[in-house]
Design a protein around this motif. Structure first.
Motif, mmCIF file in Angstrom:
data_model
loop_
_atom_site.group_PDB
_atom_site.id
_atom_site.type_symbol
_atom_site.label_atom_id
_atom_site.label_comp_id
_atom_site.label_asym_id
_atom_site.label_seq_id
_atom_site.Cartn_x
_atom_site.Cartn_y
_atom_site.Cartn_z
ATOM 1 N N ALA A 1 76.398 -20.867 68.874
ATOM 2 C CA ALA A 1 76.242 -22.294 68.557
ATOM 3 C C ALA A 1 77.500 -23.062 68.918
ATOM 4 C CB ALA A 1 75.900 -22.466 67.074
ATOM 5 N N ARG A 2 78.671 -22.480 68.614
ATOM 6 C CA ARG A 2 79.925 -23.153 68.981
ATOM 7 C C ARG A 2 80.083 -23.215 70.490
ATOM 8 N NH1 ARG A 2 81.058 -20.520 64.379
ATOM 9 N NH2 ARG A 2 81.948 -18.673 65.329
ATOM 10 N N ALA A 3 79.657 -22.168 71.192
ATOM 11 C CA ALA A 3 79.727 -22.170 72.655
ATOM 12 C C ALA A 3 78.789 -23.214 73.233
ATOM 13 C CB ALA A 3 79.381 -20.793 73.205
ATOM 14 N N VAL B 1 68.772 -24.951 62.366
ATOM 15 C CA VAL B 1 68.212 -25.399 61.086
ATOM 16 C C VAL B 1 67.281 -24.336 60.518
ATOM 17 C CG1 VAL B 1 66.721 -27.117 59.982
ATOM 18 C CG2 VAL B 1 68.476 -27.851 61.622
ATOM 19 N N ARG B 2 66.383 -23.801 61.336
ATOM 20 C CA ARG B 2 65.451 -22.783 60.877
ATOM 21 C C ARG B 2 66.197 -21.546 60.380
ATOM 22 N NH1 ARG B 2 63.326 -18.470 61.461
ATOM 23 N NH2 ARG B 2 64.319 -17.841 63.374
ATOM 24 N N LEU C 1 67.815 -22.191 56.993
ATOM 25 C CA LEU C 1 66.852 -22.379 55.902
ATOM 26 C C LEU C 1 65.921 -21.191 55.670
ATOM 27 C CD1 LEU C 1 65.829 -26.103 56.494
ATOM 28 C CD2 LEU C 1 67.515 -25.184 54.879
ATOM 29 N N ALA C 2 65.971 -20.180 56.549
ATOM 30 C CA ALA C 2 65.103 -19.011 56.402
ATOM 31 C C ALA C 2 65.390 -18.292 55.080
ATOM 32 C CB ALA C 2 65.308 -18.050 57.569
ATOM 33 N N THR C 3 64.380 -17.574 54.588
ATOM 34 C CA THR C 3 64.552 -16.780 53.371
ATOM 35 C C THR C 3 64.331 -15.316 53.701
ATOM 36 O OG1 THR C 3 63.690 -18.624 52.080
ATOM 37 C CG2 THR C 3 63.763 -16.485 50.996
ATOM 38 N N PRO C 4 65.362 -14.496 53.667
ATOM 39 C CA PRO C 4 66.762 -14.849 53.439
ATOM 40 C C PRO C 4 67.348 -15.539 54.661
ATOM 41 C CG PRO C 4 66.593 -12.527 53.986
ATOM 42 C CD PRO C 4 65.184 -13.053 53.910
ATOM 43 N N PRO C 5 68.461 -16.258 54.492
ATOM 44 C CA PRO C 5 69.054 -16.977 55.623
ATOM 45 C C PRO C 5 69.416 -16.027 56.765
ATOM 46 C CG PRO C 5 70.059 -17.656 53.559
ATOM 47 C CD PRO C 5 69.205 -16.470 53.251
ATOM 48 N N GLU C 6 69.119 -16.464 57.984
ATOM 49 C CA GLU C 6 69.495 -15.700 59.177
ATOM 50 C C GLU C 6 70.845 -16.151 59.697
ATOM 51 O OE1 GLU C 6 66.172 -16.561 61.670
ATOM 52 O OE2 GLU C 6 64.881 -15.112 60.670
ATOM 53 N N LEU C 7 71.269 -17.320 59.279
ATOM 54 C CA LEU C 7 72.567 -17.891 59.652
ATOM 55 C C LEU C 7 73.216 -18.462 58.405
ATOM 56 C CD1 LEU C 7 71.776 -20.109 62.777
ATOM 57 C CD2 LEU C 7 73.081 -18.007 62.750
ATOM 58 N N SER C 8 74.521 -18.362 58.318
ATOM 59 C CA SER C 8 75.211 -19.054 57.235
ATOM 60 C C SER C 8 75.607 -20.433 57.750
ATOM 61 C CB SER C 8 76.455 -18.279 56.790
ATOM 62 O OG SER C 8 77.469 -18.377 57.761
ATOM 63 N N PHE C 9 75.518 -21.425 56.883
ATOM 64 C CA PHE C 9 75.898 -22.777 57.296
ATOM 65 C C PHE C 9 77.371 -22.808 57.689
ATOM 66 C CE2 PHE C 9 76.883 -27.322 56.448
ATOM 67 C CZ PHE C 9 76.085 -27.844 57.450
ATOM 68 N N ASP C 10 78.186 -22.003 57.016
ATOM 69 C CA ASP C 10 79.610 -21.951 57.342
ATOM 70 C C ASP C 10 79.863 -21.446 58.761
ATOM 71 O OD1 ASP C 10 80.363 -22.957 54.902
ATOM 72 O OD2 ASP C 10 80.753 -21.000 54.015
ATOM 73 N N SER C 11 78.982 -20.589 59.278
ATOM 74 C CA SER C 11 79.183 -20.100 60.641
ATOM 75 C C SER C 11 78.846 -21.173 61.669
ATOM 76 C CB SER C 11 78.344 -18.840 60.908
ATOM 77 O OG SER C 11 76.964 -19.153 60.999
#
Length: 197
Positions: A68-70, A111-112, A115-125
């Protein structure tokens, strides 16, 4: 260099390998979403061993955060510690990031994944400077004439939320002028009114 330090150095990282891995992750995430972006799939697409990917990004969340940063050109929000300046820099930064075509393509998957349960990404990442932004606000708000009683994450969240809403409503990123007006509005709204009398 003695034999012991030579033994612990390991093989040097190759920039081309890192770039190939990130490029593969961005491609997979854009094509198939977070679920398609596994360490194994990225390794195969990049033409490297899975262990090579794992050594650089030990979790899928870390790899996708890197992708995402790239996708935003590797840009990093540079904070100054000055609350007003950080709000202005933050709005301009978010405007530039949202204008990058690969970011707009990845945003639904980001976003998906969060918001997934459990999260697939941390918002901090995905937004690694949010905490630092909040820390700087909490430390400097009162002295700078801003409301120190609000949640210190709120200014960053307003910037990000507005950028997302603008993109959804208009199909494009804010302009430079829009970002500057947003900063002015946030700054005016956070100022503590001066006592009269």
């Amino acid at each position: 260099m003695d034999a012991r330090s030579a033994r612990h150095q390991g093989r040097p990282r190759r920039a081309a390998t890192d770039a190939a891995i990130i490029r593969a992750a961005v491609e997979l995430m854009t094509e198939g979403g977070v679920q398609a972006t596994t360490l194994t799939a990225v390794a195969k697409r990049a033409g490297v061993a899975r262990a090579t990917v794992y050594l650089r990004w030990p979790t899928r969340s870390a790899l996708i955060g890197g992708a995402a940063r790239a996708a935003v050109g590797g840009q990093v929000l540079r904070l100054t510690g000055d609350v007003e300046q950080d709000i202005r820099v933050g709005t301009a930064f978010v405007q530039r990031v949202f204008a990058i075509p690969t970011f707009a393509a990845m945003l639904p998957e980001i976003v998906r994944g969060v918001l997934a349960t459990p999260p697939e990404l941390s918002f901090d990442s995905v937004a690694p400077r949010r905490r630092d932004f909040a820390r700087n606000y909490a430390a400097g708000a009162g002295a700078a004439g801003f409301d120190p009683t609000i949640d210190p994450h709120l200014p960053f969240d307003v910037i990000l939320g507005t950028a997302i809403a603008y993109l959804l409503a208009n199909g494009r990123s804010m302009t430079d002028a829009d970002a500057a007006r947003l900063a002015d509005m946030i700054i005016a709204g956070l100022r503590v009114p001066k006592a009269t009398g």
